[in-house]
Design a protein around this motif. Structure first.
Motif, PDB file in Angstrom:
ATOM      1  N   PHE A 192      -9.370  55.528  45.569  1.00 29.11           N
ATOM      2  CA  PHE A 192      -8.243  54.884  46.233  1.00 29.11           C
ATOM      3  C   PHE A 192      -8.003  55.509  47.609  1.00 29.11           C
ATOM      4  N   PRO A 193      -7.618  54.711  48.601  1.00 26.46           N
ATOM      5  CA  PRO A 193      -7.361  55.235  49.951  1.00 26.46           C
ATOM      6  C   PRO A 193      -6.046  56.012  50.022  1.00 26.46           C
ATOM      7  N   LYS A 194      -5.875  56.753  51.121  1.00 27.97           N
ATOM      8  CA  LYS A 194      -4.677  57.584  51.288  1.00 27.97           C
ATOM      9  C   LYS A 194      -3.399  56.764  51.295  1.00 27.97           C
ATOM     10  N   GLY A 195      -3.463  55.569  51.878  1.00 27.24           N
ATOM     11  CA  GLY A 195      -2.272  54.726  51.930  1.00 27.24           C
ATOM     12  C   GLY A 195      -1.746  54.378  50.550  1.00 27.24           C
ATOM     13  N   TYR A 196      -2.667  54.173  49.615  1.00 22.98           N
ATOM     14  CA  TYR A 196      -2.271  53.862  48.240  1.00 22.98           C
ATOM     15  C   TYR A 196      -1.518  55.038  47.627  1.00 22.98           C
ATOM     16  N   TRP A 197      -2.026  56.261  47.858  1.00 24.52           N
ATOM     17  CA  TRP A 197      -1.376  57.445  47.299  1.00 24.52           C
ATOM     18  C   TRP A 197       0.004  57.677  47.922  1.00 24.52           C
ATOM     19  N   ARG A 198       0.132  57.373  49.211  1.00 25.01           N
ATOM     20  CA  ARG A 198       1.447  57.490  49.850  1.00 25.01           C
ATOM     21  C   ARG A 198       2.434  56.500  49.243  1.00 25.01           C
ATOM     22  N   TYR A 199       1.937  55.311  48.952  1.00 24.30           N
ATOM     23  CA  TYR A 199       2.782  54.304  48.315  1.00 24.30           C
ATOM     24  C   TYR A 199       3.240  54.769  46.940  1.00 24.30           C
ATOM     25  N   LEU A 200       2.310  55.351  46.164  1.00 27.64           N
ATOM     26  CA  LEU A 200       2.682  55.875  44.852  1.00 27.64           C
ATOM     27  C   LEU A 200       3.696  56.999  44.960  1.00 27.64           C
ATOM     28  N   LEU A 201       3.581  57.847  45.964  1.00 26.81           N
ATOM     29  CA  LEU A 201       4.538  58.942  46.157  1.00 26.81           C
ATOM     30  C   LEU A 201       5.936  58.403  46.446  1.00 26.81           C
ATOM     31  N   ALA A 202       6.034  57.427  47.347  1.00 28.31           N
ATOM     32  CA  ALA A 202       7.340  56.842  47.658  1.00 28.31           C
ATOM     33  C   ALA A 202       7.935  56.153  46.431  1.00 28.31           C
ATOM     34  N   THR A 203       7.082  55.480  45.666  1.00 25.42           N
ATOM     35  CA  THR A 203       7.547  54.829  44.441  1.00 25.42           C
ATOM     36  C   THR A 203       8.043  55.859  43.437  1.00 25.42           C
ATOM     37  N   ALA A 204       7.372  57.018  43.386  1.00 22.75           N
ATOM     38  CA  ALA A 204       7.776  58.083  42.473  1.00 22.75           C
ATOM     39  C   ALA A 204       9.125  58.680  42.876  1.00 22.75           C
ATOM     40  N   LEU A 205       9.347  58.864  44.173  1.00 22.83           N
ATOM     41  CA  LEU A 205      10.624  59.407  44.649  1.00 22.83           C
ATOM     42  C   LEU A 205      11.783  58.506  44.236  1.00 22.83           C
TER      43      LEU A 205
END
Length: 396
Positions: A212-225
């Motif tokens: 998965f690309p970095k943008g996907y992981w950033r999206y998951l982080l924001a969703t987790a917050l």
């Protein structure tokens, strides 16, 4: 008039409508039970608020954890439909088992089985939706599925209320009857024609996390917050009863919440295709924040009903746009995995939020649950703005 309707649904396929119908029937089956489940636990099975949070938190977490693996499996096989069919059948079969429970651990086991079935079907179904339309219509496709899902969530509680208060069936009978729409959902998916993705699968299942690309992981982080404060809707139901609403009124208020979610889903998905998914998702976080503050600050039944129905805007937007946004970050052959692991993240954080909410409910105070959720909604808004790219294609 007919031409306007055709233009409004332009770009959607037969599969899209079949899968929306499957979500409609599946959610009628699930939501016949959801508003009575906390009451059944606390009044019939004598469970505490902490147990309500534990049961629903673990059940939702199980659903979403399974989505990650079922998505990876369907990507490996490049066959979405068989995995989805199995999940629909398993979820339908578990509904009557909940009605047979005489102690809360037995209901817990049946509820887990139900949600494992729901988790098994979700990611491959979402991948079928994503592949059933062109990319420029993907938000519409997920929005239509959201209409089916939330319309079912509206009709399910109404059907339960009708059975309880007009037909006067026993509360356990609701669990037994819920198998019927569950099997109708299974039938809808049987009629779907799957389009194979041209991709050469590896010799073993790859959970795909490293691809998965970095943008996907950033999206998951924001969703987790955001998600760490997003506890089970069971607490909104308990709060509604807490301020004096009867079970009948609570079910009707919950139905209104789901009606609003159903009505907003397709417009939200369609607008996200034009205005950007991040903007619509941010709006849903703000709605959540306002609704949770409302639940914390008022003791008035009418006001609580208004905030609950208003909260339906969040539900409809988040469900339609969140998954579509997750699928935007990855190529087609990883789509089921991307949506699955996104849902896994949502589920794990909902488990944490629900367990914390149960403890807050029992040990500090009922309103503390909603202040807690509002705080992390605010943090999620900031995270979404600061770390998530508005254009997913550039992050691949």
């Amino acid at each position: 008039m007919a031409g306007s309707v055709q233009r409004y649904f332009a770009g959607l396929s037969r599969n899209t409508f079949l899968l929306a119908a499957a979500s409609l029937f599946a959610d009628i089956s699930t939501e016949m039970l959801y508003p009575v489940l906390p009451v059944f636990l606390t009044q019939t099975l004598k469970a505490s608020g902490s147990i309500v949070g534990l049961v629903d938190g673990f059940a939702q977490a199980a659903q979403n954890i399974v989505q990650g693996f079922s998505g990876a499996l369907s990507d490996k096989l490049q066959r979405r439909k068989p995995v989805a069919i199995f999940g629909y059948l398993l979820a339908a079969s578990a509904k009557p088992l909940m009605g047979l429970a005489t102690v809360w651990p037995a209901l817990f086991g049946a509820r887990l089985l139900d949600r494992v079935g729901a988790g098994t079907r979700s990611a491959p179904r979402d991948a079928l939706i994503a592949s059933s339309v062109d990319e420029e219509n993907r938000g519409r496709a997920f929005g239509l599925e959201g209409v089916g899902d939330n319309a079912g969530a509206f009709l399910g509680p109404l059907l339960a209320a009708l059975l309880l208060y007009a037909v006067h069936v026993d509360i356990r009978t609701i669990f037994y009857l819920a198998v019927i729409p569950g099997l109708l959902a299974f039938l809808m998916v049987l009629l779907v024609k799957e389009r194979r993705v041209p991709f050469s699968a590896k010799s073993k299942i790859d959970i795909s996390l490293g691809r998965f690309p970095k943008g996907y992981w950033r999206y998951l982080l924001a969703t987790a917050l955001f998600g760490i404060g997003n506890s089970s809707n069971s607490f909104l139901i308990l709060r509604t009863q807490d301020v004096g609403a009867s079970l009948e009124k609570t079910i009707l208020i919950y139905a209104g919440f789901n009606l609003v979610a159903a009505l907003i889903s397709y417009p939200a998905g369609s607008l996200s295709d034009r205005w950007g998914r991040r903007n619509l998702l941010l709006a849903s976080f703000v709605i959540f924040l306002i609704a949770y503050l409302g639940f914390a600050l008022t003791q008035n039944t009418l006001m609580i009903a208004g905030f609950f129905v208003f909260y339906g805007l969040y539900q409809g937007i988040f469900r339609a746009v969140g998954k579509a946004f997750a699928s935007d970050f990855v190529p087609d052959e990883l789509r089921a995995s991307a949506v699955g692991w996104y849902s896994t993240s949502v589920g794990l954080l909902e488990l944490v939020a629900s367990v914390v909410a149960g403890l807050l409910w029992d040990r500090i105070g009922h309103v503390a649950v909603f202040y807690y959720g509002a705080l992390f909604a605010l943090i999620g808004c900031v995270g979404l703005i600061l770390i998530v790219p508005a254009n997913p294609e550039r992050s691949r």
